[in-house]
Scaffold this active site. Structure first.
Site, PDB file in Angstrom:
ATOM      1  CB  CYS A 107      14.579 -85.032  73.931  1.00 12.87           C
ATOM      2  SG  CYS A 107      14.527 -86.355  75.155  1.00 12.87           S
TER       3      CYS A 107
ATOM      4  CG  HIS B 144      15.301 -95.527  79.073  1.00  9.90           C
ATOM      5  ND1 HIS B 144      15.882 -95.125  80.247  1.00  9.90           N
ATOM      6  CD2 HIS B 144      15.945 -94.859  78.098  1.00  9.90           C
ATOM      7  CE1 HIS B 144      16.846 -94.252  79.980  1.00  9.90           C
ATOM      8  NE2 HIS B 144      16.897 -94.074  78.692  1.00  9.90           N
TER       9      HIS B 144
ATOM     10  CB  CYS C 243       9.735 -90.903  76.269  1.00  9.58           C
ATOM     11  SG  CYS C 243       9.508 -89.858  74.813  1.00  9.58           S
TER      12      CYS C 243
ATOM     13  CD  GLU D 112      13.427 -97.126  73.093  1.00 15.55           C
ATOM     14  OE1 GLU D 112      14.137 -96.146  73.381  1.00 15.55           O
ATOM     15  OE2 GLU D 112      12.960 -97.330  71.952  1.00 15.55           O
TER      16      GLU D 112
ATOM     17  CB  CYS E  31      12.305 -89.972  69.020  1.00 14.70           C
ATOM     18  SG  CYS E  31      13.809 -89.330  69.776  1.00 14.70           S
TER      19      CYS E  31
ATOM     20  CB  SER F 239      23.464 -91.633  76.870  1.00 14.49           C
ATOM     21  OG  SER F 239      22.732 -90.944  75.883  1.00 14.49           O
TER      22      SER F 239
ATOM     23  CG  ASN G  95      20.480 -89.643  72.693  1.00 13.77           C
ATOM     24  OD1 ASN G  95      20.950 -88.536  72.476  1.00 13.77           O
ATOM     25  ND2 ASN G  95      20.061 -90.014  73.896  1.00 13.77           N
TER      26      ASN G  95
HETATM   27  S1  SF4 Z   1      12.309 -91.324  72.678  1.00 15.53           S
HETATM   28 FE1  SF4 Z   1      13.368 -89.464  71.978  1.00 15.53          FE
HETATM   29  S2  SF4 Z   1      12.110 -87.811  72.880  1.00 15.53           S
HETATM   30 FE2  SF4 Z   1      11.652 -89.689  74.022  1.00 15.53          FE
HETATM   31  S3  SF4 Z   1      13.089 -89.721  75.757  1.00 15.53           S
HETATM   32 FE3  SF4 Z   1      14.021 -90.927  74.122  1.00 15.53          FE
HETATM   33  S4  SF4 Z   1      15.325 -89.445  73.053  1.00 15.53           S
HETATM   34 FE4  SF4 Z   1      13.869 -88.251  74.251  1.00 15.53          FE
END
Ligand code: SF4
Length: 313
Positions: free
Chosen positions: A12, A74, A96, A126, A194, A222, A224
């Site tokens: 991303c 993060h 990010c 995060e 996101c 990870s 996601n």
């Molecule tokens: S918030 Fe979304 S765009 Fe940003 S690093 Fe994480 S996955 Fe990637």
């Protein structure tokens, strides 16, 4: 065998920016660079940078005084930034911008007297960073059952935020329960999950019924990437989260005609192509790439990097 290759997949904009940032630091400053936490949650990426002399740390005290330290994609809490300042570290923030957005929302709500309900996974980098912005004003919940255990006065000022990499459906279930129990709960105008997380999940939902097996390239830590695998499993398909071709098991492919392949937002395309090459070489697979959404998002490199580059340039 047919490969159904999902697009969008893989890196991303936030991951691209963080990796470019670290590459530029290596070019400008050579070795002796430290990163707080993994730059992104991907073993291939972390191993590559480790081989180039980068040191990943979990504790600011492990960074020598005055050294160069990057904050990962993060994000970090204010306490970590203060700790780094106390050790005279030169810092570059590769957080990010979409994570920073959630931090700023937390600060705004906390300053306005709201109690914040953060929907996310305990212990994720995060979540730790976001909670650190207003530790007294944030409660973490992971599920609708957690929401049932919450207790606030009926007139409490409440707002919810979410981790950026949650399952859209699971977060939706938590939000529905929150809104049932606390109808006054507010939320930011633009959602926190996101675009990259949403788009990769959408692709799996759209295509999974055409596949017998789902392979998700990504690391176990990870968030996601795990959500992508879970969507495949929830659709009743065999689904595996793997770092690369070395983890493929021959028995996964027995009786399989169509293999769907995708990659989490921190998984590089090289590991995807490596798995495809393996399936082409061993099963004569053909490739059918399907684009379910277009992505054109990019983020600039951090300002501190340009400033530090000027000092050595
Ligand atoms: S918030 Fe979304 S765009 Fe940003 S690093 Fe994480 S996955 Fe990637």
């Amino acid at each position: 065998m047919r490969i159904l290759l999902a697009n969008p997949r893989g890196f991303c904009a936030g991951v691209n920016m963080a990796i470019d940032c670290l590459d530029e630091c290596i070019k400008a400053f050579g070795t002796g660079i430290y990163v707080y936490h993994e730059i992104v949650h991907n073993k291939y990426v972390v191993d590559r940078f480790t081989a180039q002399g980068v040191t990943f740390v979990e504790d600011i005290d492990d960074v020598p005084r005055g050294a160069l330290l990057l904050y990962s994609a993060h994000g970090v809490s204010p306490a970590i930034r203060a700790h780094a300042r106390s050790r005279d570290l030169r810092t570059i923030d590769a957080t990010c911008p979409l994570v920073t957005k959630v931090h700023l929302e937390a600060i705004k709500y906390a300053r306005s007297g709201y109690h914040i309900i953060l929907i996310g996974h305990e212990g994720h980098d995060e979540v730790i960073g976001t909670m650190g912005e207003a530790p007294e004003s944030i409660t973490l919940v992971e599920s609708p059952e957690h929401v049932d255990q919450l207790s606030f006065p009926t007139d409490a000022k409440l707002a919810y935020l979410t981790q950026t990499t949650l399952s859209v459906e699971e977060a939706g279930a938590v939000i529905r329960r929150l809104e049932e129990r606390f109808p006054q709960v507010e939320h930011p105008p633009k959602e926190d999950i996101c675009y990259a997380t949403t788009n990769r999940q959408f692709a799996v939902r759209e295509l999974i019924n055409k596949a017998d097996l789902l392979l998700v390239l990504g690391s176990q830590n990870s968030s996601n990437s795990r959500r992508l695998m879970e969507i495949g499993q929830a659709a009743g398909k065999a689904a595996h989260l793997i770092d690369g071709r070395h983890e493929l098991q021959p028995e996964w492919f027995t009786g399989v005609d169509t293999v769907m392949i995708t990659a989490g937002a921190s998984a590089p395309e090289v590991v995807v192509q490596d798995v495809i090459d393996h399936l082409v070489d061993n099963f004569g697979a053909t490739i059918d790439e399907v684009t379910t959404r277009e992505e054109h998002v990019t983020f600039p490199l951090p300002r501190e990097l340009r400033k530090l580059q000027a000092t050595v340039g």
